[in-house]
Design a protein around this motif. Structure first.
Motif, PDB file in Angstrom:
ATOM      1  N   ASP A 115       0.668  -1.352   0.004  1.00 19.43           N
ATOM      2  CA  ASP A 115      -0.006   0.113  -0.336  1.00 19.43           C
ATOM      3  C   ASP A 115       0.763   1.103  -0.076  1.00 19.43           C
ATOM      4  OD1 ASP A 115      -2.279  -1.417  -0.163  1.00 19.43           O
ATOM      5  OD2 ASP A 115      -2.873  -1.272   1.813  1.00 19.43           O
ATOM      6  N   GLU A 116       1.823   1.296   0.785  1.00 17.82           N
ATOM      7  CA  GLU A 116       2.835   2.549   0.960  1.00 17.82           C
ATOM      8  C   GLU A 116       3.431   2.604  -0.549  1.00 17.82           C
ATOM      9  OE1 GLU A 116       6.480   2.225   3.603  1.00 17.82           O
ATOM     10  OE2 GLU A 116       6.094   4.362   3.877  1.00 17.82           O
ATOM     11  N   LEU A 117       3.879   1.556  -1.114  1.00 19.01           N
ATOM     12  CA  LEU A 117       4.377   1.728  -2.542  1.00 19.01           C
ATOM     13  C   LEU A 117       3.614   2.279  -3.393  1.00 19.01           C
ATOM     14  CD1 LEU A 117       6.660   0.793  -4.447  1.00 19.01           C
ATOM     15  CD2 LEU A 117       5.597  -1.218  -4.928  1.00 19.01           C
ATOM     16  N   HIS A 118       2.306   1.724  -3.386  1.00 20.68           N
ATOM     17  CA  HIS A 118       1.351   2.265  -4.419  1.00 20.68           C
ATOM     18  C   HIS A 118       1.023   4.009  -4.081  1.00 20.68           C
ATOM     19  CE1 HIS A 118      -1.613   2.470  -7.458  1.00 20.68           C
ATOM     20  NE2 HIS A 118      -2.484   2.961  -6.673  1.00 20.68           N
ATOM     21  N   GLU A 119       1.100   4.400  -2.604  1.00 19.40           N
ATOM     22  CA  GLU A 119       0.948   5.670  -2.528  1.00 19.40           C
ATOM     23  C   GLU A 119       1.876   6.368  -2.881  1.00 19.40           C
ATOM     24  OE1 GLU A 119      -0.069   5.496   1.686  1.00 19.40           O
ATOM     25  OE2 GLU A 119      -1.813   4.380   1.361  1.00 19.40           O
ATOM     26  N   LEU A 120       3.086   6.152  -2.541  1.00 14.93           N
ATOM     27  CA  LEU A 120       4.289   6.976  -3.036  1.00 14.93           C
ATOM     28  C   LEU A 120       4.414   6.991  -4.699  1.00 14.93           C
ATOM     29  CD1 LEU A 120       7.195   5.352  -0.885  1.00 14.93           C
ATOM     30  CD2 LEU A 120       6.014   7.665  -0.640  1.00 14.93           C
ATOM     31  N   LEU A 121       4.091   5.869  -5.437  1.00 12.96           N
ATOM     32  CA  LEU A 121       4.159   6.148  -7.116  1.00 12.96           C
ATOM     33  C   LEU A 121       3.151   6.929  -7.457  1.00 12.96           C
ATOM     34  CD1 LEU A 121       4.925   2.347  -7.591  1.00 12.96           C
ATOM     35  CD2 LEU A 121       6.321   4.410  -8.240  1.00 12.96           C
ATOM     36  N   SER A 136      -2.572  -3.618  -3.788  1.00 11.57           N
ATOM     37  CA  SER A 136      -2.822  -2.808  -2.854  1.00 11.57           C
ATOM     38  C   SER A 136      -4.380  -2.737  -2.501  1.00 11.57           C
ATOM     39  CB  SER A 136      -2.058  -1.697  -2.900  1.00 11.57           C
ATOM     40  OG  SER A 136      -2.517  -1.149  -4.130  1.00 11.57           O
ATOM     41  N   ARG A 137      -4.592  -1.968  -1.627  1.00 11.18           N
ATOM     42  CA  ARG A 137      -6.046  -1.650  -1.475  1.00 11.18           C
ATOM     43  C   ARG A 137      -6.602  -1.020  -2.516  1.00 11.18           C
ATOM     44  NH1 ARG A 137     -10.445  -1.303   0.585  1.00 11.18           N
ATOM     45  NH2 ARG A 137     -11.595   0.392   1.605  1.00 11.18           N
ATOM     46  N   HIS A 138      -7.959  -1.163  -3.114  1.00 16.82           N
ATOM     47  CA  HIS A 138      -8.553  -0.462  -4.240  1.00 16.82           C
ATOM     48  C   HIS A 138      -9.470   0.689  -3.450  1.00 16.82           C
ATOM     49  CE1 HIS A 138     -10.746   0.725  -7.506  1.00 16.82           C
ATOM     50  NE2 HIS A 138      -9.965   0.213  -8.432  1.00 16.82           N
ATOM     51  N   PRO A 139      -9.386   2.064  -3.934  1.00 12.98           N
ATOM     52  CA  PRO A 139     -10.064   2.899  -3.166  1.00 12.98           C
ATOM     53  C   PRO A 139     -11.704   2.788  -3.525  1.00 12.98           C
ATOM     54  CG  PRO A 139      -9.049   3.768  -5.393  1.00 12.98           C
ATOM     55  CD  PRO A 139      -8.472   2.370  -4.941  1.00 12.98           C
ATOM     56  N   SER A 140     -12.171   1.951  -4.309  1.00 15.56           N
ATOM     57  CA  SER A 140     -13.547   1.521  -4.523  1.00 15.56           C
ATOM     58  C   SER A 140     -13.913   0.270  -3.982  1.00 15.56           C
ATOM     59  CB  SER A 140     -14.203   1.648  -5.906  1.00 15.56           C
ATOM     60  OG  SER A 140     -13.716   2.848  -6.625  1.00 15.56           O
ATOM     61  N   ALA A 141     -13.037  -0.445  -3.351  1.00 10.27           N
ATOM     62  CA  ALA A 141     -13.395  -1.575  -2.761  1.00 10.27           C
ATOM     63  C   ALA A 141     -14.175  -1.389  -1.357  1.00 10.27           C
ATOM     64  CB  ALA A 141     -12.139  -2.652  -2.420  1.00 10.27           C
ATOM     65  N   LEU A 142     -15.219  -2.401  -1.323  1.00 11.89           N
ATOM     66  CA  LEU A 142     -15.903  -2.237  -0.139  1.00 11.89           C
ATOM     67  C   LEU A 142     -15.083  -2.698   1.096  1.00 11.89           C
ATOM     68  CD1 LEU A 142     -19.371  -3.422  -0.940  1.00 11.89           C
ATOM     69  CD2 LEU A 142     -18.476  -1.193  -0.867  1.00 11.89           C
ATOM     70  N   ALA A 143     -15.414  -2.232   2.423  1.00  8.44           N
ATOM     71  CA  ALA A 143     -14.492  -2.603   3.437  1.00  8.44           C
ATOM     72  C   ALA A 143     -14.455  -4.216   3.855  1.00  8.44           C
ATOM     73  CB  ALA A 143     -15.015  -2.277   4.793  1.00  8.44           C
TER      74      ALA A 143
END
Lengths: 92, 92, 92, 92, 92, 92, 92, 92, 92, 92
Positions: free
Chosen positions: D62-68, E85-92
């Motif tokens: 997740d951190e990697l994707h946030e940085l990129l 990584s976590r997708h911003p549209s994914a439900l919790a």
């Protein structure tokens, strides 16, 4: 130190013809300037394509990148670089 | 007339080591013979690979194929040929 | 001068297990010897693959090829070399 | 945790030159900010290409994707990520 | 931390059938052991192929590589890993 | 019945920013609606890319196509679908 | 539910001719058995290749995989499956 | 009706040299027989490769496949077929 | 005589919506006209893609090209044609 | 001396229809002029594609490039050239 550079040129459709003509002329001037310096010993056209096969003779990878990115048409080039070393069967 | 030839070598696993050593020596002899004839002006090793980048200077495509297929290691070569023509920005 | 080397390893099926074990040990010794010389500053495993990502720091392309082809497992390696230059946004 | 990121940049033809200059400057600032944080330990230019080879050192994917995706030029990047693990032959 | 792993299996022709049967059984045991640990939450067969699509849930890239390379059939696997990584549209 | 869907998003340069913002919001609403129906059990972001890895659980291929083509951003998606079946080593 | 299956056949060199003849006969029997069941409505040869283009009509992806993997020559097949849905311009 | 056929030949390593010599002679006989029938009007060698470019003139796709698969070396051929139609700018 | 045609559709961004709607309607009319003639016996949608898989039944390659190039959306199609012949295991 | 040239045509969206019609007419005139000279003995349409397969008969690679780059639609062509030599099994 020798590097093979294979360059494909893609001109965006809709570019202003005058701008393109100037670019091509500037490209030719810069290409010949580098050739005269001895750092671009071979430059051939790939038959049937807007593309070339080149060999560069440079002191470092940094110098190679500086030469290539100094070309006025660099934004339209797709360049593949292959580092070349001495072949054991090559004549001196 | 110039042609770029990019050759990748794949040696089958299990080949007899003596047979391989002879093949390599024969390949070197033949490669130097062609070079001395002036028809193979450039031969470079691709760094990190069992491969070479070559330029041939021949009178016809038939002659190019005869030269390449005369190499003792031809059965183990994957050769890609690119015909080269004069580049309008190349110095004489 | 830095070069990225991406190496994939393919072990032929049917290789003698003892021969393979010796090869792997010799490979490790040689790899560490080159690393200790300072010429192979980075060596990482690609997760899930019999492959590595490496960075070499050498004085010439010839030296790079000598180092890579000195690896005992060189016949089983498929190596792709990418020349690296300084990035204008890189810190010191 | 290390990840190799290979980034190719494609600038759309016809972009406003001022907008592009601002983007490049913002990109440089952000790239250096991330480097100073220690999370982007290696950044190299690929010789002859508008591309880079990078290594990121992050705590999570997740951190990697946030940085990129925080890079201002992210919409123009084609990024290939390779997860790296410790190599058994690497020196400590 | 999640990783997609796409695995293609290639069995060398001529492998001893008993050896293969043992390998497959050992593979199944190890695969189920890892699944029971919670680190391999999804394992599907690709229809029509000797291949699978998997999702791994691990603490680090090193752990991912250890799990994958612990599979008895690892020498016959071609694995492609994609970090998720976590997708911003994914439900919790 | 499960299908893996790998989706790459390409936003055309020059799209109106308001139109794009609306599209993205509509996409999110529709994606969450499908997820709530139970037919899109997994949705992950591919690290470093404007892309996702998804698993759909549908009654038919027709239903799968209807769901995917109902996404507001469908015209900008490149979707690769892989049909998944039960793996013999998967835990129940 | 329809699936396109494109199958390429690779026979390993050195296979026993009798074993191969038996395999081919068994393959033909099984292929015709599945066709008679109505689940393999189309089977065509790709001109010039040891390959076929097929359409399967099945109730589930699991059934598709069972049918394909029941083929005696499955170990020598490279199968690519494409899920097909109704086309809005198709007649009846 | 014309079809372009591009054929690459791969001879398995370890084939018996006498068997290979017979195969090549039989291939030549059969190739000339088809040429004499008028159904294989063009046959060229690809320079530097064990490959050919051919044009076939047949009454149907079935006939094309029968001709190609009647070649003694068919098991070692990788054939790509391209159907050709009349070009609107072609002379008579 | 049967040919598999795999068609991918790419609509240029910025096309006038009315023009596009008319094109799609004209495409549907022409597609159904050809189907009614019996020359386009199979037309399926590829799940998740703006693409189709088709089978054409024509008297010649020229007729195939005339049919395909008569489609109003032909300029936006990327078509791959595979000639099909009778399979020896196919039921009559 | 014969060369196979495979040409794919890509017309940029948004080109002025009159300009395109003129280009196509000029292309046809030039193509027929070269054919009449005997240097372009074969020109076929690839079924289903805006593409052709051609054979050129020229005295040199330079002449081949001059002919191809003299085509009015050269900026929209993607040309792949394959040098052809005499095949040992070809009839005289």
């Amino acid at each position: 130190m020798l590097f093979l550079a294979q360059m494909d040129v893609t001109i965006p459709h809709g570019i202003d013809p005058d701008e393109l003509a100037k670019l091509k002329e500037a490209e030719k001037q810069r290409a010949q300037e580098i050739q005269r310096s001895g750092k671009w010993p071979h430059l051939w056209r790939v038959a049937g394509r807007y593309a070339n096969v080149s060999v560069f003779d440079v002191d470092s990878v940094d110098e190679l990148h500086e030469l290539l990115s100094s070309l006025p048409m660099f934004p339209f080039l797709d360049v593949t670089v292959t580092p070349l070393s001495r072949h054991p069967s090559a004549l001196a």
